[in-house]
Enzyme design. Structure first.
Site, PDB file in Angstrom:
ATOM      1  N   SER A 102       0.843  -1.192   0.000  1.00  9.63           N
ATOM      2  CA  SER A 102       0.000   0.000   0.000  1.00  9.63           C
ATOM      3  C   SER A 102       0.886   1.252   0.000  1.00  9.63           C
ATOM      4  O   SER A 102       1.713   1.416  -0.904  1.00  9.63           O
ATOM      5  CB  SER A 102      -0.968  -0.047   1.185  1.00  9.63           C
ATOM      6  OG  SER A 102      -2.012   0.881   1.027  1.00  9.63           O
ATOM      7  N   ASP A 245      -9.195  -6.171  -4.378  1.00 11.16           N
ATOM      8  CA  ASP A 245      -8.708  -5.059  -3.556  1.00 11.16           C
ATOM      9  C   ASP A 245      -9.731  -3.924  -3.582  1.00 11.16           C
ATOM     10  O   ASP A 245     -10.024  -3.376  -4.644  1.00 11.16           O
ATOM     11  CB  ASP A 245      -7.360  -4.570  -4.086  1.00 11.16           C
ATOM     12  CG  ASP A 245      -6.640  -3.633  -3.126  1.00 11.16           C
ATOM     13  OD1 ASP A 245      -7.304  -2.789  -2.493  1.00 11.16           O
ATOM     14  OD2 ASP A 245      -5.403  -3.743  -3.010  1.00 11.16           O
ATOM     15  N   HIS A 273      -7.120  -6.227   0.322  1.00 14.33           N
ATOM     16  CA  HIS A 273      -6.055  -5.268   0.606  1.00 14.33           C
ATOM     17  C   HIS A 273      -5.261  -5.640   1.852  1.00 14.33           C
ATOM     18  O   HIS A 273      -4.337  -4.922   2.227  1.00 14.33           O
ATOM     19  CB  HIS A 273      -6.657  -3.867   0.762  1.00 14.33           C
ATOM     20  CG  HIS A 273      -5.654  -2.752   0.676  1.00 14.33           C
ATOM     21  ND1 HIS A 273      -5.036  -2.392  -0.504  1.00 14.33           N
ATOM     22  CD2 HIS A 273      -5.159  -1.912   1.626  1.00 14.33           C
ATOM     23  CE1 HIS A 273      -4.206  -1.389  -0.284  1.00 14.33           C
ATOM     24  NE2 HIS A 273      -4.247  -1.070   0.999  1.00 14.33           N
TER      25      HIS A 273
END
Length: 293
Positions: A102, A245, A273
Protein backbone atom coordinates in the site's frame (compact mmCIF):
# COMPACT_ATOMS: atom_id res chain seq x y z
CA UNK A 1 15.29 -12.20 16.19
CA UNK A 2 16.44 -8.85 17.57
CA UNK A 3 14.88 -5.43 18.12
CA UNK A 4 16.70 -2.12 18.00
CA UNK A 5 16.08 1.58 17.52
CA UNK A 6 17.62 3.34 14.53
CA UNK A 7 18.16 7.08 14.30
CA UNK A 8 16.84 8.99 11.31
CA UNK A 9 17.87 12.57 11.91
CA UNK A 10 16.36 13.46 15.29
CA UNK A 11 13.95 10.50 15.22
CA UNK A 12 14.12 7.02 16.72
CA UNK A 13 12.67 4.30 14.53
CA UNK A 14 11.84 0.88 15.98
CA UNK A 15 13.15 -2.02 13.89
CA UNK A 16 13.18 -5.79 14.14
CA UNK A 17 15.50 -8.19 12.35
CA UNK A 18 14.56 -11.85 11.92
CA UNK A 19 16.92 -14.41 10.41
CA UNK A 20 20.63 -14.81 9.81
CA UNK A 21 22.38 -11.41 9.59
CA UNK A 22 24.78 -12.88 7.02
CA UNK A 23 21.96 -13.60 4.58
CA UNK A 24 20.61 -11.12 2.00
CA UNK A 25 18.10 -8.71 3.49
CA UNK A 26 14.45 -8.08 2.72
CA UNK A 27 13.17 -4.71 3.96
CA UNK A 28 9.40 -4.79 4.53
CA UNK A 29 7.67 -1.40 4.38
CA UNK A 30 4.17 -1.24 5.85
CA UNK A 31 1.27 0.88 4.69
CA UNK A 32 -0.20 4.13 5.99
CA UNK A 33 -0.74 4.26 9.76
CA UNK A 34 0.48 0.67 9.99
CA UNK A 35 3.09 -0.75 12.33
CA UNK A 36 5.73 -3.14 11.08
CA UNK A 37 4.07 -6.05 12.85
CA UNK A 38 1.08 -5.79 10.50
CA UNK A 39 3.16 -7.96 8.17
CA UNK A 40 2.01 -11.41 9.36
CA UNK A 41 4.57 -13.49 11.21
CA UNK A 42 3.80 -16.36 8.84
CA UNK A 43 4.95 -14.21 5.90
CA UNK A 44 8.15 -13.26 7.71
CA UNK A 45 8.87 -16.85 8.74
CA UNK A 46 8.38 -18.11 5.19
CA UNK A 47 10.84 -15.51 3.88
CA UNK A 48 13.44 -16.60 6.43
CA UNK A 49 13.01 -20.19 5.30
CA UNK A 50 13.77 -18.97 1.77
CA UNK A 51 17.23 -17.91 2.98
CA UNK A 52 17.01 -14.21 3.76
CA UNK A 53 16.99 -12.00 6.82
CA UNK A 54 13.90 -9.83 7.22
CA UNK A 55 13.77 -6.32 8.61
CA UNK A 56 10.44 -4.72 9.49
CA UNK A 57 9.92 -1.42 11.26
CA UNK A 58 7.44 1.07 12.66
CA UNK A 59 7.04 4.22 10.61
CA UNK A 60 7.38 7.50 12.49
CA UNK A 61 4.10 8.22 14.33
CA UNK A 62 3.32 4.50 14.64
CA UNK A 63 4.10 1.81 17.19
CA UNK A 64 7.22 2.46 19.21
CA UNK A 65 8.84 4.95 16.83
CA UNK A 66 9.06 8.69 17.44
CA UNK A 67 5.89 10.77 17.61
CA UNK A 68 5.91 13.98 15.57
CA UNK A 69 4.27 17.35 16.20
CA UNK A 70 2.88 17.38 12.68
CA UNK A 71 1.66 20.99 12.78
CA UNK A 72 5.17 22.22 13.57
CA UNK A 73 7.07 19.61 11.60
CA UNK A 74 4.96 18.34 8.69
CA UNK A 75 6.49 15.56 6.65
CA UNK A 76 5.84 13.89 3.34
CA UNK A 77 6.35 10.57 1.68
CA UNK A 78 9.97 11.32 0.81
CA UNK A 79 10.72 11.80 4.52
CA UNK A 80 9.33 8.34 5.25
CA UNK A 81 11.55 6.99 2.47
CA UNK A 82 14.60 8.60 4.05
CA UNK A 83 13.71 6.81 7.30
CA UNK A 84 13.95 3.55 5.33
CA UNK A 85 17.38 4.55 4.01
CA UNK A 86 18.48 5.30 7.58
CA UNK A 87 17.53 1.75 8.54
CA UNK A 88 19.65 0.28 5.74
CA UNK A 89 22.54 2.49 6.87
CA UNK A 90 22.19 1.47 10.50
CA UNK A 91 22.26 -2.22 9.58
CA UNK A 92 25.24 -1.55 7.28
CA UNK A 93 23.34 -2.84 4.27
CA UNK A 94 24.49 -1.35 0.96
CA UNK A 95 21.26 -2.66 -0.57
CA UNK A 96 18.26 -4.86 0.17
CA UNK A 97 15.34 -6.53 -1.50
CA UNK A 98 12.56 -4.01 -0.85
CA UNK A 99 8.91 -5.04 -0.49
CA UNK A 100 6.26 -2.44 0.27
CA UNK A 101 2.53 -2.74 0.82
CA UNK A 102 0.00 0.00 0.00
CA UNK A 103 1.66 3.30 1.01
CA UNK A 104 4.76 1.24 1.74
CA UNK A 105 4.73 0.28 -1.93
CA UNK A 106 4.78 3.95 -2.89
CA UNK A 107 7.75 4.47 -0.57
CA UNK A 108 9.42 1.46 -2.20
CA UNK A 109 8.90 3.04 -5.63
CA UNK A 110 10.49 6.27 -4.38
CA UNK A 111 13.54 4.31 -3.22
CA UNK A 112 13.83 2.46 -6.53
CA UNK A 113 13.64 5.76 -8.43
CA UNK A 114 15.76 8.01 -6.23
CA UNK A 115 18.07 5.55 -4.43
CA UNK A 116 18.44 2.81 -7.05
CA UNK A 117 21.72 1.47 -5.68
CA UNK A 118 19.98 0.57 -2.41
CA UNK A 119 17.28 -1.60 -4.06
CA UNK A 120 18.32 -5.09 -5.17
CA UNK A 121 14.81 -5.98 -6.18
CA UNK A 122 11.41 -4.36 -5.83
CA UNK A 123 8.15 -6.02 -4.81
CA UNK A 124 5.02 -3.87 -4.82
CA UNK A 125 2.05 -5.23 -2.91
CA UNK A 126 -1.48 -3.80 -3.20
CA UNK A 127 -0.30 -0.35 -4.17
CA UNK A 128 -0.56 2.42 -6.76
CA UNK A 129 1.84 4.51 -8.87
CA UNK A 130 3.61 7.10 -6.75
CA UNK A 131 2.45 9.93 -9.01
CA UNK A 132 -1.18 9.04 -8.27
CA UNK A 133 -2.78 11.23 -5.61
CA UNK A 134 -5.65 9.23 -4.08
CA UNK A 135 -6.87 12.12 -1.90
CA UNK A 136 -8.89 14.04 -4.50
CA UNK A 137 -10.13 10.77 -6.01
CA UNK A 138 -11.50 9.65 -2.65
CA UNK A 139 -13.05 13.06 -1.98
CA UNK A 140 -14.90 13.07 -5.31
CA UNK A 141 -16.11 9.52 -4.76
CA UNK A 142 -17.27 10.21 -1.20
CA UNK A 143 -19.19 13.25 -2.48
CA UNK A 144 -20.83 11.24 -5.24
CA UNK A 145 -19.10 13.25 -7.94
CA UNK A 146 -18.11 11.64 -11.25
CA UNK A 147 -14.59 10.28 -11.53
CA UNK A 148 -11.98 12.00 -13.63
CA UNK A 149 -11.68 9.81 -16.74
CA UNK A 150 -7.90 10.27 -16.75
CA UNK A 151 -7.47 9.08 -13.16
CA UNK A 152 -7.23 5.63 -11.67
CA UNK A 153 -10.42 4.21 -10.10
CA UNK A 154 -11.53 5.16 -6.59
CA UNK A 155 -12.13 2.63 -3.83
CA UNK A 156 -15.15 0.39 -4.17
CA UNK A 157 -18.57 1.68 -3.11
CA UNK A 158 -18.71 -0.86 -0.27
CA UNK A 159 -15.43 0.39 1.18
CA UNK A 160 -16.45 4.04 0.87
CA UNK A 161 -19.79 3.26 2.50
CA UNK A 162 -18.02 1.58 5.41
CA UNK A 163 -15.83 4.66 5.86
CA UNK A 164 -18.91 6.91 5.85
CA UNK A 165 -20.84 4.67 8.24
CA UNK A 166 -17.85 4.50 10.62
CA UNK A 167 -17.60 8.26 11.01
CA UNK A 168 -17.77 8.98 14.73
CA UNK A 169 -17.08 5.37 15.76
CA UNK A 170 -14.69 5.29 18.73
CA UNK A 171 -11.23 4.14 17.63
CA UNK A 172 -9.99 0.84 18.95
CA UNK A 173 -9.48 -2.82 18.20
CA UNK A 174 -13.12 -3.52 17.29
CA UNK A 175 -13.27 -0.66 14.78
CA UNK A 176 -10.01 -1.83 13.23
CA UNK A 177 -11.18 -5.45 13.01
CA UNK A 178 -14.29 -4.25 11.16
CA UNK A 179 -12.33 -2.32 8.55
CA UNK A 180 -9.84 -5.17 8.12
CA UNK A 181 -12.78 -7.43 7.34
CA UNK A 182 -14.00 -5.05 4.65
CA UNK A 183 -10.48 -4.75 3.25
CA UNK A 184 -10.18 -8.54 3.18
CA UNK A 185 -13.17 -8.86 0.86
CA UNK A 186 -15.72 -11.64 0.69
CA UNK A 187 -13.97 -14.21 -1.50
CA UNK A 188 -11.15 -15.49 0.71
CA UNK A 189 -11.86 -16.46 4.33
CA UNK A 190 -11.03 -13.83 6.93
CA UNK A 191 -8.83 -14.99 9.82
CA UNK A 192 -10.49 -12.81 12.44
CA UNK A 193 -8.67 -14.33 15.46
CA UNK A 194 -5.28 -13.61 13.86
CA UNK A 195 -6.30 -10.07 12.95
CA UNK A 196 -7.67 -9.39 16.42
CA UNK A 197 -4.51 -10.69 18.09
CA UNK A 198 -2.32 -8.55 15.81
CA UNK A 199 -4.41 -5.42 16.40
CA UNK A 200 -4.50 -5.93 20.16
CA UNK A 201 -0.72 -6.10 20.09
CA UNK A 202 -0.56 -2.94 17.95
CA UNK A 203 -2.74 -0.96 20.35
CA UNK A 204 -0.82 -2.23 23.37
CA UNK A 205 2.60 -1.23 22.00
CA UNK A 206 1.69 2.12 20.41
CA UNK A 207 3.19 5.13 22.15
CA UNK A 208 0.35 7.34 20.84
CA UNK A 209 -2.24 5.51 18.72
CA UNK A 210 -3.79 8.78 17.51
CA UNK A 211 -0.52 9.93 15.90
CA UNK A 212 -0.86 7.37 13.10
CA UNK A 213 -3.60 9.59 11.61
CA UNK A 214 -0.83 11.98 10.52
CA UNK A 215 -0.14 9.62 7.62
CA UNK A 216 -3.41 10.76 6.13
CA UNK A 217 -1.97 14.28 5.96
CA UNK A 218 1.31 13.61 4.17
CA UNK A 219 -0.27 14.54 0.85
CA UNK A 220 -0.03 18.17 1.99
CA UNK A 221 3.72 18.03 1.43
CA UNK A 222 4.33 17.12 -2.18
CA UNK A 223 7.29 17.61 -4.42
CA UNK A 224 8.31 16.95 -8.00
CA UNK A 225 10.20 13.86 -6.78
CA UNK A 226 6.89 11.96 -6.85
CA UNK A 227 6.44 12.75 -10.55
CA UNK A 228 9.70 11.16 -11.69
CA UNK A 229 8.72 8.55 -14.31
CA UNK A 230 8.58 4.98 -13.07
CA UNK A 231 10.22 4.04 -16.36
CA UNK A 232 13.51 5.03 -14.71
CA UNK A 233 13.30 2.04 -12.34
CA UNK A 234 16.03 -0.49 -13.09
CA UNK A 235 15.50 -2.94 -10.20
CA UNK A 236 13.85 -6.27 -11.09
CA UNK A 237 10.22 -5.60 -10.18
CA UNK A 238 7.39 -7.86 -9.09
CA UNK A 239 3.87 -6.49 -8.66
CA UNK A 240 1.43 -8.48 -6.53
CA UNK A 241 -2.20 -7.38 -6.54
CA UNK A 242 -5.51 -8.88 -5.48
CA UNK A 243 -8.44 -8.87 -7.87
CA UNK A 244 -10.72 -8.00 -4.93
CA UNK A 245 -8.71 -5.06 -3.56
CA UNK A 246 -11.33 -2.52 -2.42
CA UNK A 247 -8.90 0.40 -2.00
CA UNK A 248 -6.55 0.16 -4.97
CA UNK A 249 -8.50 -1.86 -7.51
CA UNK A 250 -6.66 -4.09 -9.95
CA UNK A 251 -6.33 -1.21 -12.41
CA UNK A 252 -3.71 0.30 -10.08
CA UNK A 253 -1.53 -2.81 -10.24
CA UNK A 254 -1.96 -2.96 -14.01
CA UNK A 255 -0.89 0.69 -14.28
CA UNK A 256 2.28 -0.11 -12.32
CA UNK A 257 3.04 -3.06 -14.58
CA UNK A 258 2.63 -0.86 -17.65
CA UNK A 259 4.88 1.90 -16.26
CA UNK A 260 7.83 -0.09 -14.89
CA UNK A 261 10.10 -1.74 -17.46
CA UNK A 262 9.95 -5.56 -17.50
CA UNK A 263 7.78 -5.69 -14.37
CA UNK A 264 5.97 -8.95 -13.65
CA UNK A 265 2.36 -8.70 -12.46
CA UNK A 266 0.96 -11.50 -10.31
CA UNK A 267 -2.81 -11.26 -9.75
CA UNK A 268 -3.99 -13.13 -6.66
CA UNK A 269 -7.57 -14.35 -7.11
CA UNK A 270 -9.83 -13.34 -4.25
CA UNK A 271 -7.23 -11.25 -2.39
CA UNK A 272 -8.26 -7.90 -0.99
CA UNK A 273 -6.05 -5.27 0.61
CA UNK A 274 -4.90 -7.20 3.70
CA UNK A 275 -3.11 -10.50 4.14
CA UNK A 276 -4.88 -12.34 6.96
CA UNK A 277 -6.47 -15.22 5.12
CA UNK A 278 -5.27 -18.79 5.73
CA UNK A 279 -2.34 -19.62 3.46
CA UNK A 280 -2.12 -16.13 1.97
CA UNK A 281 0.93 -14.88 3.92
CA UNK A 282 2.97 -17.85 2.73
CA UNK A 283 1.75 -17.38 -0.85
CA UNK A 284 2.83 -13.74 -0.80
CA UNK A 285 6.20 -14.58 0.76
CA UNK A 286 6.89 -16.95 -2.13
CA UNK A 287 6.22 -14.13 -4.60
CA UNK A 288 8.49 -11.54 -2.96
CA UNK A 289 11.60 -11.30 -5.07
CA UNK A 290 14.74 -12.44 -3.26
CA UNK A 291 16.74 -13.85 -6.17
CA UNK A 292 18.22 -10.72 -7.72
CA UNK A 293 22.03 -10.42 -7.36
Amino acid sequence: MSESFVTSGPLRVWTERIGNPDHPAVLLIAGASAQGITFPDALVDRLVVRGVQVIRFDHRDTGRSSIIDFDRHPYGLSDLAIDAVAILDAYELPSAHVAGASMGGVIAQWLAVHKPARVRSLTLLSTTPMSHDPGPVWQRAMAGQPADPDDLPPPTPRFLQHVADSDGTPPGVEADVAIFQVMNGDVRPFDEPAVRAMLQRCWARATDPSAAAHHGLIGRKKGPDLLTPLSTITAPTTIVHGDQDPIFTLAHGEALAAAIPDAHLHVIPGMGHVYFSPGLPQQLADLISVDAP
